[in-house]
Design a protein around this motif. Structure first.
Motif, mmCIF file in Angstrom:
data_model
loop_
_atom_site.group_PDB
_atom_site.id
_atom_site.type_symbol
_atom_site.label_atom_id
_atom_site.label_comp_id
_atom_site.label_asym_id
_atom_site.label_seq_id
_atom_site.Cartn_x
_atom_site.Cartn_y
_atom_site.Cartn_z
ATOM 1 N N LEU A 61 35.034 37.086 29.723
ATOM 2 C CA LEU A 61 36.208 38.102 29.468
ATOM 3 C C LEU A 61 36.297 38.376 28.183
ATOM 4 N N SER A 62 36.097 37.600 27.126
ATOM 5 C CA SER A 62 36.266 38.168 25.737
ATOM 6 C C SER A 62 35.174 38.995 25.304
ATOM 7 N N GLU A 63 35.520 40.141 24.546
ATOM 8 C CA GLU A 63 34.832 41.005 24.067
ATOM 9 C C GLU A 63 34.760 41.212 22.496
ATOM 10 N N PRO A 64 33.848 41.710 21.720
ATOM 11 C CA PRO A 64 33.932 41.934 20.355
ATOM 12 C C PRO A 64 35.323 42.556 19.900
ATOM 13 N N GLU A 65 35.838 43.333 20.697
ATOM 14 C CA GLU A 65 37.236 43.945 20.377
ATOM 15 C C GLU A 65 38.162 43.625 21.569
ATOM 16 N N ALA A 66 38.066 42.473 22.206
ATOM 17 C CA ALA A 66 38.903 42.334 23.235
ATOM 18 C C ALA A 66 39.172 40.828 23.478
ATOM 19 N N GLY A 67 39.644 40.051 22.586
ATOM 20 C CA GLY A 67 39.785 38.651 22.437
ATOM 21 C C GLY A 67 41.218 38.381 23.182
ATOM 22 N N SER A 68 42.046 38.311 22.319
ATOM 23 C CA SER A 68 43.365 37.949 22.635
ATOM 24 C C SER A 68 44.031 39.166 23.366
ATOM 25 N N ALA A 91 43.433 40.994 26.116
ATOM 26 C CA ALA A 91 42.219 40.846 27.198
ATOM 27 C C ALA A 91 42.323 41.974 28.212
ATOM 28 N N THR A 92 43.320 43.080 28.008
ATOM 29 C CA THR A 92 43.595 44.164 28.940
ATOM 30 C C THR A 92 42.649 45.291 28.291
ATOM 31 N N SER A 93 42.220 45.204 27.076
ATOM 32 C CA SER A 93 41.468 46.399 26.501
ATOM 33 C C SER A 93 39.722 46.170 26.684
ATOM 34 N N GLN A 94 39.608 45.737 27.715
ATOM 35 C CA GLN A 94 38.145 45.558 28.323
ATOM 36 C C GLN A 94 37.292 46.877 28.093
ATOM 37 N N ARG A 95 36.220 46.947 27.258
ATOM 38 C CA ARG A 95 35.336 47.771 27.033
ATOM 39 C C ARG A 95 34.054 47.813 27.991
ATOM 40 N N THR A 96 33.824 46.676 28.470
ATOM 41 C CA THR A 96 32.852 46.663 29.619
ATOM 42 C C THR A 96 33.050 47.406 30.760
ATOM 43 N N THR A 97 32.037 48.106 31.221
ATOM 44 C CA THR A 97 32.365 48.956 32.287
ATOM 45 C C THR A 97 31.677 48.505 33.445
ATOM 46 N N ALA A 100 35.440 43.166 34.050
ATOM 47 C CA ALA A 100 34.912 44.561 33.500
ATOM 48 C C ALA A 100 35.992 45.662 34.299
ATOM 49 N N GLN A 101 35.895 47.109 33.395
ATOM 50 C CA GLN A 101 36.715 47.875 33.777
ATOM 51 C C GLN A 101 36.053 48.980 34.723
ATOM 52 N N PHE A 125 41.858 43.965 41.141
ATOM 53 C CA PHE A 125 42.212 42.589 40.838
ATOM 54 C C PHE A 125 41.756 41.658 39.779
ATOM 55 N N GLY A 126 40.797 42.346 39.080
ATOM 56 C CA GLY A 126 40.051 41.465 38.028
ATOM 57 C C GLY A 126 41.064 40.759 37.121
ATOM 58 N N PHE A 127 41.940 41.717 36.314
ATOM 59 C CA PHE A 127 42.736 41.105 35.454
ATOM 60 C C PHE A 127 43.689 39.957 35.881
ATOM 61 N N LYS A 128 44.576 40.216 36.910
ATOM 62 C CA LYS A 128 45.238 39.141 37.504
ATOM 63 C C LYS A 128 44.330 37.914 37.951
ATOM 64 N N PHE A 129 43.509 37.912 38.452
ATOM 65 C CA PHE A 129 42.306 37.101 38.651
ATOM 66 C C PHE A 129 42.106 36.269 37.471
ATOM 67 N N ALA A 130 41.945 36.919 36.142
ATOM 68 C CA ALA A 130 41.595 36.275 34.885
ATOM 69 C C ALA A 130 42.779 35.416 34.547
ATOM 70 N N MET A 131 43.878 36.152 34.646
ATOM 71 C CA MET A 131 45.107 35.530 34.065
ATOM 72 C C MET A 131 45.378 34.286 35.109
ATOM 73 N N LYS A 132 45.432 34.358 36.257
ATOM 74 C CA LYS A 132 45.603 33.281 37.162
ATOM 75 C C LYS A 132 44.436 32.055 36.959
ATOM 76 N N THR A 133 43.256 32.446 36.703
ATOM 77 C CA THR A 133 42.344 31.480 36.578
ATOM 78 C C THR A 133 42.439 30.746 35.135
ATOM 79 N N LEU A 134 43.009 31.615 34.220
ATOM 80 C CA LEU A 134 43.051 30.777 33.031
ATOM 81 C C LEU A 134 44.310 29.892 33.043
ATOM 82 N N GLU A 135 45.202 30.036 33.894
ATOM 83 C CA GLU A 135 46.344 29.078 33.919
ATOM 84 C C GLU A 135 45.872 27.765 34.106
#
Ligand code: CAA
Length: 379
Positions: free
Chosen positions: A125-132, A134-140, A170-171, A230-240
């Protein structure tokens, strides 16, 4: 309310304690120095069923509950958080994510080897410019019909080298913001994937952490988890659930440092008696004990809610924030109680202090947990 553990839960706790105290302890200091990945320990932990302990037996997992997972994570982390984080990422991010949201085909193909511990998973999930943020994904992950084409860089990825099954966030459609993000299951050996060097970390030095670069990596469409977007919600639910794992890890780091401090306070003498009987040390031990008990209760409550099928996102954020913060406090006091010996590696507490720091950072910083908690409080 019932504060008793079942016989099965106690057996799992004992098995984890035995392995940690008998085996992990033998080479934990060497691996802290060398940064060598604990391949043989991970194989043994897999054989003990700890790598896929939460996965249903029908997918070759251990079928254990989350309360047992907290107990096992605490015991492993008392001794060796590098092994514990492999266990945590594999169980509560990768296996859970596929089991809960994946298709039957994905479970057959990807979940079963992960649950058996034959393969290890990583969560990208984490990227050089998207840590906290997390919606600012640059990977496409561009939709090319029957496959996605993935480009970009992921950072600080646990199990990046030892793992071979990647969950990549990824976006796909930037115009849709977080609703244009997907999660893809990616084989690490796919052409176009390269790894950065092993990160030379402050603590948890023998878990393998790398950046991962994607250059026109083709990923079959059937490897997407859930519906398009669904990827962002997936990440949030999984991180719970992931946060229950890291909270338990922080708890284990704190209780490992506490046990060593109690032992030391009973043995070390100063001013004519064991230092534990000087109030300056006794009160520190009392404060440590209360904090650890609170952290344990928060972890178990979050785990229990998850096992009951009740919402547990806020509870896991509370457990993670509190356990990580007190792990830092408790380990710092443990070094202080040990005095000069505490600053020396062979007494372990300085290592535990270095390990505690990471629990305040990964899988959502303590500040991110406070965002999650305060939003719930205010809702
Ligand atoms: N469950 C379901 N949906 C959720 C959710 C949850 N827990 N949290 C947020 N969402 C949804 C929101 O409802 C929203 O959807 P809608 O627009 O449809 O309502 C969407 O996700 C975006 O949410 P927000 O507007 O709240 O997003 P935000 O930009 O304000 O950020 C955040 C929210 C909680 C701060 C999030 O970005 C976050 O958790 N950041 C931390 C990331 C993190 O934990 N990274 C760890 C890396 S993994 C790791 O460390 C593993 C390792 O190797 C050890």
């Amino acid at each position: 309310m019932n504060f008793e553990f079942s016989e099965e839960q106690l057996m799992i706790q004992q098995a984890a304690r035995d392995y940690a105290q008998r085996e992990l302890i033998k080479d934990v200091l060497e691996r802290d120095a060398s940064g060598e990945f604990p391949t043989h320990h991970i194989k043994n932990l897999a054989d003990l069923g700890f790598l896929g302990m939460l996965v249903d037996t029908k997918y070759d997992g251990g079928g254990m509950d989350t309360v047992s997972y907290v107990l096992a994570m605490e015991e492993i982390s008392k001794v060796d958080s590098s092994c514990a984080v492999v266990m945590s990422v594999n169980n509560s991010l990768v296996c859970y994510g596929i089991e809960k949201y994946g298709s039957e085909e994905q479970k057959e193909k990807f979940l079963k080897p992960l649950a058996r511990g034959e393969k290890i998973g990583a969560f990208l999930l984490s990227e050089p410019e998207a840590g906290s943020d997390a919606t600012s994904q640059r990977t496409t992950a561009i939709d090319k019909g029957d496959h996605y084409l993935v480009n970009g860089t992921k950072n600080w990825i646990t199990n990046a080298n030892s793992g071979s099954t990647y969950l990549v966030i990824a976006q796909t459609d930037a115009a849709k913001g977080h609703k244009g993000i997907n999660c893809l299951i990616v084989d690490k050996n796919s052409p176009g994937i390269t790894l950065g060097p092993h990160e030379d970390k402050m603590g948890m030095r023998s878990s393998d952490t790398h950046s991962v670069m994607f250059n026109d990596v083709k990923v079959p469409k059937e490897n997407r988890i859930g519906e398009d977007g669904f990827g962002f919600k997936f990440a949030m639910k999984t991180l719970e659930g992931g946060r229950i794992g890291i909270a338990s890890q922080a708890l284990g780091i704190a209780s490992g440092a506490f046990e060593r401090s109690v032992q030391y306070a009973k043995e070390r003498k100063a001013f004519g008696k064991e230092i534990g009987y000087h109030q300056a040390v006794a009160f520190k031990l009392a404060d440590m004990a209360v904090k650890i008990e609170n952290a344990r209760n928060l972890c178990l409550k979050a785990a229990w809610l998850k096992d009951q099928g009740k919402p547990y996102g806020t509870a896991s954020a509370m457990a993670k924030q509190y356990a990580a913060d007190i792990a830092m406090e408790v380990t710092t006091e443990a070094v202080q109680i040990h005095g000069g010996y505490g600053y020396v590696k062979e007494y372990h507490v300085e290592r535990l202090m270095r390990e505690a720091k990471l629990t305040q950072i990964y899988e959502g910083t303590s500040e991110i947990q406070k965002i999650v908690i305060s939003r719930d409080v205010l809702s």
